[in-house]
Structure formats: structure tokens, C-alpha cells
Design a protein around this motif. Sequence first.
Motif, PDB file in Angstrom:
ATOM      1  N   LEU A   1       2.956   5.966   1.821  1.00 54.41           N
ATOM      2  CA  LEU A   1       1.519   6.150   1.688  1.00 54.41           C
ATOM      3  C   LEU A   1       0.808   5.449   2.839  1.00 54.41           C
ATOM      4  CD1 LEU A   1       1.178   5.460  -2.146  1.00 54.41           C
ATOM      5  CD2 LEU A   1       1.127   7.676  -0.997  1.00 54.41           C
ATOM      6  N   SER A   2      -0.373   5.928   3.167  1.00 53.36           N
ATOM      7  CA  SER A   2      -1.139   5.323   4.262  1.00 53.36           C
ATOM      8  C   SER A   2      -2.021   4.196   3.729  1.00 53.36           C
ATOM      9  CB  SER A   2      -1.987   6.391   4.951  1.00 53.36           C
ATOM     10  OG  SER A   2      -2.882   6.979   4.024  1.00 53.36           O
TER      11      SER A   2
ATOM     12  N   HIS B   1      -8.656   8.769   6.861  1.00 54.03           N
ATOM     13  CA  HIS B   1      -8.459   8.683   5.415  1.00 54.03           C
ATOM     14  C   HIS B   1      -7.200   7.883   5.138  1.00 54.03           C
ATOM     15  CE1 HIS B   1     -11.657  11.416   4.161  1.00 54.03           C
ATOM     16  NE2 HIS B   1     -11.445  11.981   5.341  1.00 54.03           N
ATOM     17  N   ALA B   2      -7.204   7.164   4.024  1.00 50.09           N
ATOM     18  CA  ALA B   2      -6.051   6.359   3.641  1.00 50.09           C
ATOM     19  C   ALA B   2      -5.826   6.492   2.137  1.00 50.09           C
ATOM     20  CB  ALA B   2      -6.281   4.900   4.014  1.00 50.09           C
ATOM     21  N   ASP B   3      -4.572   6.351   1.739  1.00 55.47           N
ATOM     22  CA  ASP B   3      -4.253   6.375   0.308  1.00 55.47           C
ATOM     23  C   ASP B   3      -4.681   5.074  -0.359  1.00 55.47           C
ATOM     24  OD1 ASP B   3      -2.807   8.936   0.217  1.00 55.47           O
ATOM     25  OD2 ASP B   3      -1.349   7.912   1.486  1.00 55.47           O
ATOM     26  N   ILE B   4      -4.458   3.960   0.350  1.00 51.67           N
ATOM     27  CA  ILE B   4      -4.773   2.632  -0.181  1.00 51.67           C
ATOM     28  C   ILE B   4      -5.576   1.868   0.878  1.00 51.67           C
ATOM     29  CG2 ILE B   4      -3.837   0.445  -1.029  1.00 51.67           C
ATOM     30  CD1 ILE B   4      -1.279   2.027  -1.820  1.00 51.67           C
ATOM     31  N   ILE B   5      -6.631   1.192   0.438  1.00 53.57           N
ATOM     32  CA  ILE B   5      -7.447   0.389   1.342  1.00 53.57           C
ATOM     33  C   ILE B   5      -7.424  -1.055   0.847  1.00 53.57           C
ATOM     34  CG2 ILE B   5      -9.766  -0.004   2.262  1.00 53.57           C
ATOM     35  CD1 ILE B   5     -10.225   3.059   1.899  1.00 53.57           C
TER      36      ILE B   5
ATOM     37  N   LEU C   1      -1.013   6.170  -8.111  1.00 50.41           N
ATOM     38  CA  LEU C   1      -1.457   7.302  -7.288  1.00 50.41           C
ATOM     39  C   LEU C   1      -0.510   8.490  -7.443  1.00 50.41           C
ATOM     40  CD1 LEU C   1      -2.532   5.564  -3.947  1.00 50.41           C
ATOM     41  CD2 LEU C   1      -4.020   6.699  -5.614  1.00 50.41           C
ATOM     42  N   ARG C   2       0.779   8.211  -7.402  1.00 47.30           N
ATOM     43  CA  ARG C   2       1.755   9.301  -7.535  1.00 47.30           C
ATOM     44  C   ARG C   2       1.670   9.959  -8.916  1.00 47.30           C
ATOM     45  NH1 ARG C   2       5.157   5.612  -4.158  1.00 47.30           N
ATOM     46  NH2 ARG C   2       5.127   6.563  -2.110  1.00 47.30           N
ATOM     47  N   ALA C   3       1.460   9.157  -9.949  1.00 46.51           N
ATOM     48  CA  ALA C   3       1.333   9.714 -11.299  1.00 46.51           C
ATOM     49  C   ALA C   3       0.100  10.590 -11.416  1.00 46.51           C
ATOM     50  CB  ALA C   3       1.279   8.566 -12.326  1.00 46.51           C
TER      51      ALA C   3
END
Length: 134
Positions: free
Chosen positions: A7-8, A51-55, A126-128
Motif C-alpha cells: 500500500l502507498s 493519492h495514498a492509501d495511508i497518511i 482497508l483490504r477488508a
Amino acid sequence: MPQHQGLSVFIIDDNEMTRSLLRAIIQGDKYEVVGDAGTAEAARLRLRSQHADIICLDVVMPDGDGLQLLNWIAERQPKAAVLMVTASTDRGTVEQALRNGAKGYIVKPFNPGTVMDMLDKIAAQLRAQRAAKA
């Protein structure tokens, strides 16, 4: 070049050493650090196109408040999960951050295990969520 499997992550903290340390801890097979910012304004500028998955977000910055930036991120990148990484231990700040959508809260100084455990927990959420929508 192969697609990164992780993930980013985007890091927002006014302390350059903290940003470097987080980058060193996070960057690897599971996570790719895609950028960072040292001020709230720089974060807003970069996150308009990045954009990022987690910040990872600090609370105290020289030009703004991380809690206000948390709300801005929630509006502009609603799919991003925010992890607060801060020295602020004030109960009201912690509660407000979590109430406003932060997925976790780590207090500085932190250790690598704590950071990775929290990221892994957020990544699983996030994956769920993504699997449920698929």
C-alpha cells in the motif's frame, strides 16, 4: 518495473528527522512511501495530485493544525486511512482525532514495531473494506 505489492503511504510531519525515520521504518515490501511534507500547506499542495492509501499525520505543525488537516484529507481523499503520529498526548486531541476519522494514534517517541503493527492493522481494515465492495 514491477507493480509494488504494498500500500502507498504519505508522511506529514514538520520534523525532517521524524519523516526520515518513518520512511526508513515503513518503506519495504508491504508499503511504499510515495511522498512527504513538512508543513500543512505543502501537504495540501502535494495531496491534490498525490493519492495514498495511508497518511501518517502529525498534529502540531508550524503553519496549521493536524486535526484541521485530517478533516481536509477526509474531504479530498475519503478512501485514505489516516494514522496520527504525534507527541500530543492530550486526551481531547486523541479523542477528536479518532472521532474525526483517524484510524489510529501513535505517540512519539515511537518504536518501529509499534508503527508497523498499526500500519498492518490499518492495511487489514482497508483490504477488508475493498474486498467487501468488490
